[in-house]
Enzyme design. Structure first.
Site, PDB file in Angstrom:
ATOM      1  N   ASP A 157      10.919 -13.102  15.139  1.00  0.00           N
ATOM      2  CA  ASP A 157      10.047 -12.798  14.007  1.00  0.00           C
ATOM      3  C   ASP A 157       9.346 -14.049  13.484  1.00  0.00           C
ATOM      4  O   ASP A 157       9.977 -15.107  13.361  1.00  0.00           O
ATOM      5  CB  ASP A 157      10.948 -12.216  12.902  1.00  0.00           C
ATOM      6  CG  ASP A 157      10.191 -11.785  11.674  1.00  0.00           C
ATOM      7  OD1 ASP A 157       9.507 -10.752  11.743  1.00  0.00           O
ATOM      8  OD2 ASP A 157      10.280 -12.472  10.635  1.00  0.00           O
ATOM      9  N   GLU A 216       6.622 -12.924  18.124  1.00  0.00           N
ATOM     10  CA  GLU A 216       5.709 -12.357  17.131  1.00  0.00           C
ATOM     11  C   GLU A 216       4.895 -13.493  16.522  1.00  0.00           C
ATOM     12  O   GLU A 216       5.361 -14.198  15.635  1.00  0.00           O
ATOM     13  CB  GLU A 216       6.448 -11.622  16.007  1.00  0.00           C
ATOM     14  CG  GLU A 216       5.457 -10.848  15.143  1.00  0.00           C
ATOM     15  CD  GLU A 216       5.715 -10.851  13.641  1.00  0.00           C
ATOM     16  OE1 GLU A 216       5.094 -10.034  12.945  1.00  0.00           O
ATOM     17  OE2 GLU A 216       6.504 -11.664  13.136  1.00  0.00           O
TER      18      GLU A 216
HETATM   19  C1  GLC Z   1       7.270 -10.023  10.315  1.00  0.00           C
HETATM   20  C2  GLC Z   1       7.727  -8.591  10.184  1.00  0.00           C
HETATM   21  C3  GLC Z   1       7.452  -8.094   8.796  1.00  0.00           C
HETATM   22  C4  GLC Z   1       8.163  -8.995   7.802  1.00  0.00           C
HETATM   23  C5  GLC Z   1       7.799 -10.461   8.017  1.00  0.00           C
HETATM   24  C6  GLC Z   1       8.702 -11.377   7.267  1.00  0.00           C
HETATM   25  O1  GLC Z   1       5.893 -10.135  10.221  1.00  0.00           O
HETATM   26  O2  GLC Z   1       7.100  -7.803  11.161  1.00  0.00           O
HETATM   27  O3  GLC Z   1       7.843  -6.768   8.639  1.00  0.00           O
HETATM   28  O4  GLC Z   1       7.830  -8.613   6.504  1.00  0.00           O
HETATM   29  O5  GLC Z   1       7.902 -10.836   9.373  1.00  0.00           O
HETATM   30  O6  GLC Z   1       9.966 -11.444   7.888  1.00  0.00           O
END
Ligand code: GLC
Length: 537
Positions: free
Chosen positions: A201, A243
């Site tokens: 993440d 991500e």
């Molecule tokens: C990522 C997740 C999101 C979350 C953020 C902070 O973007 O997909 O849902 O709020 O990280 O952890």
């Protein structure tokens, strides 16, 4: 033997554990519930489940605010039940990856609690503190609707602390070697339990430096390479999915020389699928894919239509963002941060033709597709719910109480019960047996792609260019297979001319459709329809 790693051509299915299935009747989704539904996921052809955060958490950001990195939240069940889920996934011949949230933890995490109370605690340096909120001002704000600054004042600590997301999610200080070690141990902890890798993440934001925008810093890549090295050395075969909501040329370094991430989401592609359908012109999509750099051979993009977050418009121009908001989010309630908090089917007017076309685009492009739970049956959203919860409602299994999600009287989220998208109309059970259902339409497209070597691993050759692209057309070709993909983005019939060898060609999705090839084969394509053509032997 085929040496292609499994993730190069896999179907991922994203499970939001709170809303998927309640196995113990307390109204909250759990591991036992997910375990009960593995046959269903297998029948969809899923290769790997991505389970969203299951760690103990105050759930301020739905589990992305972790208060214990090496445990599970009791609402989802016990560690033993999680272990059983992992074993059951493997027994079904599937894999499972989980979220790894490294950038931050919950403000309720004992590390942060110790840090704020005592300047001399070793945990103080686990976070990023400052006496002023005027540092790192070049860094953008991500949650623009609610945050004015990336700094929050902490009364107890008597200092500001750094947070890229909600103030309830203080950023960890990756300049501290102990934090790095702690994270590597978190990875080991879960890998030892038997999972197959992580969806990492928010990785662009790990380090901070003066005068920088503080995204994608070299230090970040250095640390991420250590993560990968650990995986390769201690858990060979495990995958890391990145991500990074960034432009392709910024995501490219996350693949490095094939020694950082194996997988990375292609964020800019997703809004352009919707833009192409809305504008009836695929220009922006073709352009972004042409601008996407090559990646190492052992790496792959992950494509997706929707996920648990808003349909992000961070990776489009200001002009296109306005266009997308006007077209897809006319009600301001539908907007969230720099995006749109709606699900796939409502975005596409609940029109199976448009949705099938969107799936056709995703399934015929290079990449490993990631499916968001509920989209395969046409679930709707509930924009009355707070933040992004509107796209995280209960999975609709059948037409009984709570859509079959739970036997409890009170559930963690409301079930959708409106006349169009409600669980009585839209559910797995009623669609299973109906060959024309959304579920079977999508399942069939998925299995057709999987049966085609060219669609799975072939090179892409464009058949279109320029500013006006009403028919999105390309060839996918591998050593053994060749498929011509023609997709009519518009509400009108279009004709497209292909240069084909003599012979008979058929549509993979409707083999009864045949056409004779010539150097000028003219093909008429009905509005919002598509062909995946292959030459008959
Ligand atoms: C990522 C997740 C999101 C979350 C953020 C902070 O973007 O997909 O849902 O709020 O990280 O952890």
């Amino acid at each position: 033997m085929d040496k292609t790693p499994w993730y190069m051509n896999a179907y991922f299915y994203q499970i939001y554990p709170r809303s998927f299935m309640d196995g113990n009747g307390d109204g909250y989704g759990d591991f036992v519930g997910i375990t009960q539904k593995l046959d269903y996921l297998k029948s969809l052809g899923i290769d790997c489940i991505w389970i969203q955060p299951i760690y103990p958490s105050p759930m301020f950001d739905d589990g992305y605010d972790i208060s214990d990195f090496v445990n599970v939240d009791p609402r989802f069940g016990t560690l033993e039940e999680y272990h059983q889920l992992i074993d059951a996934v493997h027994a079904h011949g599937m894999k499972i990856i989980m979220d790894l949230v490294m950038n931050h933890c919950s403000s309720e995490h004992p590390w942060f609690q110790a840090a704020r109370k005592d300047r001399n605690s070793k945990y103080r340096d686990y976070f990023v503190w400052s006496d002023t909120d005027q540092k790192y001002l070049e860094t953008r704000i991500i949650f623009t609707d609610t945050q004015k600054s990336n700094w929050a004042w902490d009364e107890v600590a008597g200092q500001y602390y750094w947070h890229r997301f909600y103030p309830q999610q203080p950023d960890l200080n990756f300049d501290n070697p102990e934090v790095q070690e702690a994270m590597l141990n978190v990875m080991r902890h879960w890998m030892d339990l038997g999972i197959d890798g992580f969806r990492a993440d928010a990785v662009p934001y790990l380090f901070e430096r003066d005068g920088m925008e503080n995204e994608n810093l070299p230090e970040t890549h250095e640390f991420l390479k250590r993560c990968r090295k650990l995986m390769d050395e201690e858990y060979p075969g495990a995958v890391l999915l990145c991500e990074a909501n960034m432009w392709p040329k910024e995501v490219r370094p996350y693949f490095a020389d094939g020694d950082e991430f194996q997988l990375g989401f292609h964020f800019p592609l997703m809004p352009r699928i919707f833009m192409s359908l809305g504008k009836q012109n695929a220009e922006s999509l073709v352009k972004i894919l042409k601008d996407t750099p090559d990646i190492p051979e052992n790496c792959q993009w992950c494509t997706f239509l929707r996920n648990h977050d808003e349909l992000t418009l961070e990776m489009v121009t200001e002009e296109d963002r306005q266009w997308m908001w006007n077209f897809y989010a006319p009600d301001p309630e539908m907007r969230k941060n720099l995006g749109i908090r709606r699900r796939l089917w409502p975005l596409l007017d609940n029109d199976p033709k448009k949705v099938a076309l969107a799936y056709s685009m995703m399934l015929t492009m290079p990449g490993s597709p990631v499916f968001y739970y509920g989209d395969e049956i046409g679930m709707g959203d509930d924009i009355r719910l707070y933040d992004r919860n509107g796209v995280r409602t209960l999975m609709q299994w059948d037409d009984t109480k709570n859509g079959g999600f739970s036997t409890a009287d009170k559930t963690c989220m409301p079930v959708i019960d409106d006349p169009v998208y409600g669980y009585k109309q839209v559910n797995v059970a009623s669609q299973e047996g109906d060959p024309n259902s959304h579920l079977n339409m999508i399942r069939s497209l998925m299995s057709t792609r999987k049966a085609s070597d060219a669609l799975c691993r072939g090179k892409l050759k464009w058949l279109v260019d320029g500013e006006n692209i009403p028919v999105l057309a390309y060839i996918r070709e591998s050593e053994y297979d060749k498929v011509w993909v023609l997709q009519n983005m518009t509400d009108n019939e279009q004709s497209f001319t292909l240069d084909l060898q003599e012979g008979t060609y058929y549509d993979l999705n409707h083999p009864e459709f045949e056409i004779q090839g010539s150097s000028k084969t003219e093909i008429k394509i009905a509005p919002r329809s598509f062909y995946w053509l292959r030459k008959k032997n």
